[in-house]
Design a protein around this motif. Structure first.
Motif, PDB file in Angstrom:
ATOM      1  N   MET A 135       0.821  -1.191   0.000  1.00  0.00           N
ATOM      2  CA  MET A 135       0.000   0.000   0.000  1.00  0.00           C
ATOM      3  C   MET A 135       0.872   1.264   0.000  1.00  0.00           C
ATOM      4  SD  MET A 135      -3.082   0.832   2.593  1.00  0.00           S
ATOM      5  CE  MET A 135      -3.649   2.476   2.837  1.00  0.00           C
ATOM      6  N   GLU A 136       1.913   1.271   0.794  1.00  0.00           N
ATOM      7  CA  GLU A 136       2.782   2.447   0.875  1.00  0.00           C
ATOM      8  C   GLU A 136       3.456   2.719  -0.468  1.00  0.00           C
ATOM      9  OE1 GLU A 136       4.703   5.599   3.166  1.00  0.00           O
ATOM     10  OE2 GLU A 136       2.908   4.404   3.480  1.00  0.00           O
ATOM     11  N   GLU A 137       3.834   1.679  -1.176  1.00  0.00           N
ATOM     12  CA  GLU A 137       4.480   1.865  -2.476  1.00  0.00           C
ATOM     13  C   GLU A 137       3.538   2.545  -3.461  1.00  0.00           C
ATOM     14  OE1 GLU A 137       6.518  -0.850  -5.914  1.00  0.00           O
ATOM     15  OE2 GLU A 137       6.825  -1.441  -3.827  1.00  0.00           O
ATOM     16  N   ARG A 138       2.246   2.298  -3.343  1.00  0.00           N
ATOM     17  CA  ARG A 138       1.274   2.920  -4.246  1.00  0.00           C
ATOM     18  C   ARG A 138       1.255   4.435  -4.104  1.00  0.00           C
ATOM     19  NH1 ARG A 138      -3.911  -0.286  -2.833  1.00  0.00           N
ATOM     20  NH2 ARG A 138      -4.874   1.460  -3.917  1.00  0.00           N
ATOM     21  N   PHE A 139       1.567   4.959  -2.909  1.00  0.00           N
ATOM     22  CA  PHE A 139       1.644   6.408  -2.743  1.00  0.00           C
ATOM     23  C   PHE A 139       2.720   7.002  -3.643  1.00  0.00           C
ATOM     24  CE2 PHE A 139      -0.509   5.562   1.287  1.00  0.00           C
ATOM     25  CZ  PHE A 139      -1.494   6.533   1.243  1.00  0.00           C
ATOM     26  N   TRP A 140       3.749   6.253  -3.868  1.00  0.00           N
ATOM     27  CA  TRP A 140       4.858   6.728  -4.699  1.00  0.00           C
ATOM     28  C   TRP A 140       4.573   6.570  -6.188  1.00  0.00           C
ATOM     29  CZ3 TRP A 140       9.368   8.936  -2.817  1.00  0.00           C
ATOM     30  CH2 TRP A 140       9.522   8.901  -1.415  1.00  0.00           C
ATOM     31  N   THR A 141       3.849   5.537  -6.561  1.00  0.00           N
ATOM     32  CA  THR A 141       3.727   5.205  -7.979  1.00  0.00           C
ATOM     33  C   THR A 141       2.399   5.596  -8.623  1.00  0.00           C
ATOM     34  OG1 THR A 141       2.992   2.964  -7.441  1.00  0.00           O
ATOM     35  CG2 THR A 141       5.370   3.311  -7.790  1.00  0.00           C
ATOM     36  N   GLU A 142       1.349   5.835  -7.848  1.00  0.00           N
ATOM     37  CA  GLU A 142       0.033   6.107  -8.437  1.00  0.00           C
ATOM     38  C   GLU A 142      -0.323   7.578  -8.527  1.00  0.00           C
ATOM     39  OE1 GLU A 142      -3.046   3.793  -6.651  1.00  0.00           O
ATOM     40  OE2 GLU A 142      -2.130   1.903  -7.265  1.00  0.00           O
ATOM     41  N   GLY A 143       0.484   8.461  -7.958  1.00  0.00           N
ATOM     42  CA  GLY A 143       0.193   9.887  -8.038  1.00  0.00           C
ATOM     43  C   GLY A 143      -0.849  10.347  -7.044  1.00  0.00           C
ATOM     44  N   ALA A 144      -1.255  11.599  -7.178  1.00  0.00           N
ATOM     45  CA  ALA A 144      -2.114  12.252  -6.180  1.00  0.00           C
ATOM     46  C   ALA A 144      -3.494  11.625  -6.064  1.00  0.00           C
ATOM     47  CB  ALA A 144      -2.239  13.737  -6.501  1.00  0.00           C
ATOM     48  N   ASP A 145      -4.101  11.227  -7.172  1.00  0.00           N
ATOM     49  CA  ASP A 145      -5.453  10.682  -7.082  1.00  0.00           C
ATOM     50  C   ASP A 145      -5.504   9.419  -6.239  1.00  0.00           C
ATOM     51  OD1 ASP A 145      -6.580  12.717  -8.552  1.00  0.00           O
ATOM     52  OD2 ASP A 145      -6.370  11.656 -10.462  1.00  0.00           O
ATOM     53  N   GLU A 190       0.382  20.568  -3.769  1.00  0.00           N
ATOM     54  CA  GLU A 190       1.846  20.487  -3.853  1.00  0.00           C
ATOM     55  C   GLU A 190       2.245  19.611  -5.041  1.00  0.00           C
ATOM     56  OE1 GLU A 190       5.754  20.513  -3.663  1.00  0.00           O
ATOM     57  OE2 GLU A 190       4.503  21.894  -2.530  1.00  0.00           O
ATOM     58  N   LYS A 191       3.058  20.142  -5.923  1.00  0.00           N
ATOM     59  CA  LYS A 191       3.437  19.407  -7.143  1.00  0.00           C
ATOM     60  C   LYS A 191       4.149  18.094  -6.852  1.00  0.00           C
ATOM     61  CE  LYS A 191       7.835  21.750  -7.931  1.00  0.00           C
ATOM     62  NZ  LYS A 191       8.772  20.655  -8.065  1.00  0.00           N
ATOM     63  N   ASN A 192       4.878  17.992  -5.745  1.00  0.00           N
ATOM     64  CA  ASN A 192       5.599  16.752  -5.429  1.00  0.00           C
ATOM     65  C   ASN A 192       4.668  15.602  -5.077  1.00  0.00           C
ATOM     66  OD1 ASN A 192       8.158  17.839  -5.854  1.00  0.00           O
ATOM     67  ND2 ASN A 192       8.225  18.666  -3.788  1.00  0.00           N
ATOM     68  N   VAL A 193       3.464  15.901  -4.610  1.00  0.00           N
ATOM     69  CA  VAL A 193       2.507  14.848  -4.300  1.00  0.00           C
ATOM     70  C   VAL A 193       1.932  14.273  -5.591  1.00  0.00           C
ATOM     71  CG1 VAL A 193       0.308  14.313  -3.175  1.00  0.00           C
ATOM     72  CG2 VAL A 193       1.936  15.842  -2.061  1.00  0.00           C
ATOM     73  N   ALA A 194       1.718  15.123  -6.572  1.00  0.00           N
ATOM     74  CA  ALA A 194       1.061  14.709  -7.808  1.00  0.00           C
ATOM     75  C   ALA A 194       1.972  13.932  -8.757  1.00  0.00           C
ATOM     76  CB  ALA A 194       0.511  15.936  -8.530  1.00  0.00           C
ATOM     77  N   GLN A 195       3.269  14.011  -8.575  1.00  0.00           N
ATOM     78  CA  GLN A 195       4.184  13.355  -9.512  1.00  0.00           C
ATOM     79  C   GLN A 195       4.334  11.875  -9.187  1.00  0.00           C
ATOM     80  OE1 GLN A 195       7.878  15.442  -9.865  1.00  0.00           O
ATOM     81  NE2 GLN A 195       6.892  17.413 -10.062  1.00  0.00           N
ATOM     82  N   ARG A 196       4.306  11.069 -10.215  1.00  0.00           N
ATOM     83  CA  ARG A 196       4.510   9.631 -10.051  1.00  0.00           C
ATOM     84  C   ARG A 196       5.979   9.297 -10.220  1.00  0.00           C
ATOM     85  NH1 ARG A 196      -0.301   8.731 -13.847  1.00  0.00           N
ATOM     86  NH2 ARG A 196      -2.008   8.651 -12.373  1.00  0.00           N
ATOM     87  N   TRP A 197       6.399   8.277  -9.511  1.00  0.00           N
ATOM     88  CA  TRP A 197       7.758   7.763  -9.648  1.00  0.00           C
ATOM     89  C   TRP A 197       7.698   6.514 -10.512  1.00  0.00           C
ATOM     90  CZ3 TRP A 197      11.696  10.634  -7.784  1.00  0.00           C
ATOM     91  CH2 TRP A 197      11.364  11.648  -6.889  1.00  0.00           C
ATOM     92  N   ARG A 198       8.667   6.360 -11.390  1.00  0.00           N
ATOM     93  CA  ARG A 198       8.705   5.213 -12.292  1.00  0.00           C
ATOM     94  C   ARG A 198       9.013   3.938 -11.537  1.00  0.00           C
ATOM     95  NH1 ARG A 198      13.156   5.238 -16.759  1.00  0.00           N
ATOM     96  NH2 ARG A 198      14.341   4.645 -14.946  1.00  0.00           N
ATOM     97  N   SER A 199      10.003   4.007 -10.640  1.00  0.00           N
ATOM     98  CA  SER A 199      10.340   2.838  -9.836  1.00  0.00           C
ATOM     99  C   SER A 199      10.665   3.284  -8.416  1.00  0.00           C
ATOM    100  CB  SER A 199      11.524   2.079 -10.439  1.00  0.00           C
ATOM    101  OG  SER A 199      12.688   2.877 -10.389  1.00  0.00           O
ATOM    102  N   VAL A 200      10.360   2.414  -7.472  1.00  0.00           N
ATOM    103  CA  VAL A 200      10.581   2.692  -6.054  1.00  0.00           C
ATOM    104  C   VAL A 200      11.174   1.443  -5.412  1.00  0.00           C
ATOM    105  CG1 VAL A 200       9.452   3.226  -3.868  1.00  0.00           C
ATOM    106  CG2 VAL A 200       8.638   4.287  -5.957  1.00  0.00           C
ATOM    107  N   GLU A 201      12.274   1.635  -4.705  1.00  0.00           N
ATOM    108  CA  GLU A 201      12.891   0.528  -3.967  1.00  0.00           C
ATOM    109  C   GLU A 201      12.931   0.904  -2.493  1.00  0.00           C
ATOM    110  OE1 GLU A 201      17.209  -1.557  -3.638  1.00  0.00           O
ATOM    111  OE2 GLU A 201      16.480  -1.064  -5.652  1.00  0.00           O
ATOM    112  N   MET A 202      12.245   0.106  -1.684  1.00  0.00           N
ATOM    113  CA  MET A 202      12.196   0.357  -0.239  1.00  0.00           C
ATOM    114  C   MET A 202      13.066  -0.670   0.474  1.00  0.00           C
ATOM    115  SD  MET A 202       8.174   1.096   0.296  1.00  0.00           S
ATOM    116  CE  MET A 202       7.384   2.485  -0.478  1.00  0.00           C
ATOM    117  N   SER A 203      13.824  -0.192   1.451  1.00  0.00           N
ATOM    118  CA  SER A 203      14.662  -1.089   2.251  1.00  0.00           C
ATOM    119  C   SER A 203      14.591  -0.652   3.710  1.00  0.00           C
ATOM    120  CB  SER A 203      16.108  -1.062   1.731  1.00  0.00           C
ATOM    121  OG  SER A 203      16.643   0.240   1.838  1.00  0.00           O
TER     122      SER A 203
END
Length: 106
Positions: A1-11, A40-53
């Protein structure tokens, strides 16, 4: 679920965040709450890939706290590295994010 915040954008993030949620981004965005979070523009931007450790989770009744290190990539910018924490509240059967904080890794 947390990864989706990074990859799905603001909506996607808006639907999983409590109405009175608070997000703390590195300067200059700073502390955001309420409707300001979604402007805030940083919330709306999607990330292509996210690696959590270095993932850590603590759950007590209806509260969950996550901590992790993230390396996120958009492809056209340097990799974004940060230490993050998020706090969730279980409302009925749905987990809603109350807070999220990012500290840049130099």
């Amino acid at each position: 679920m947390e990864e989706r915040f990074w990859t799905e954008g603001a909506d996607g993030a808006r639907h999983m965040t409590a109405e009175n949620g608070v997000i703390v981004f590195p300067y200059p965005a700073g502390i955001l709450h309420g409707a300001d979070v979604w402007r805030e523009k940083n919330v709306a931007q999607r990330w292509r890939s996210v690696e959590m450790s270095e993932r850590y989770i603590s759950i007590q009744d209806k509260i969950a706290i996550l901590a992790y290190s993230v390396a996120a990539d958009r492809g056209d910018e340097p990799t974004y590295e940060a230490l993050c924490t998020s706090t969730y509240l279980k409302d009925d059967d749905t987990w809603l994010r109350l807070t999220h904080q990012q500290t840049l890794v130099d």
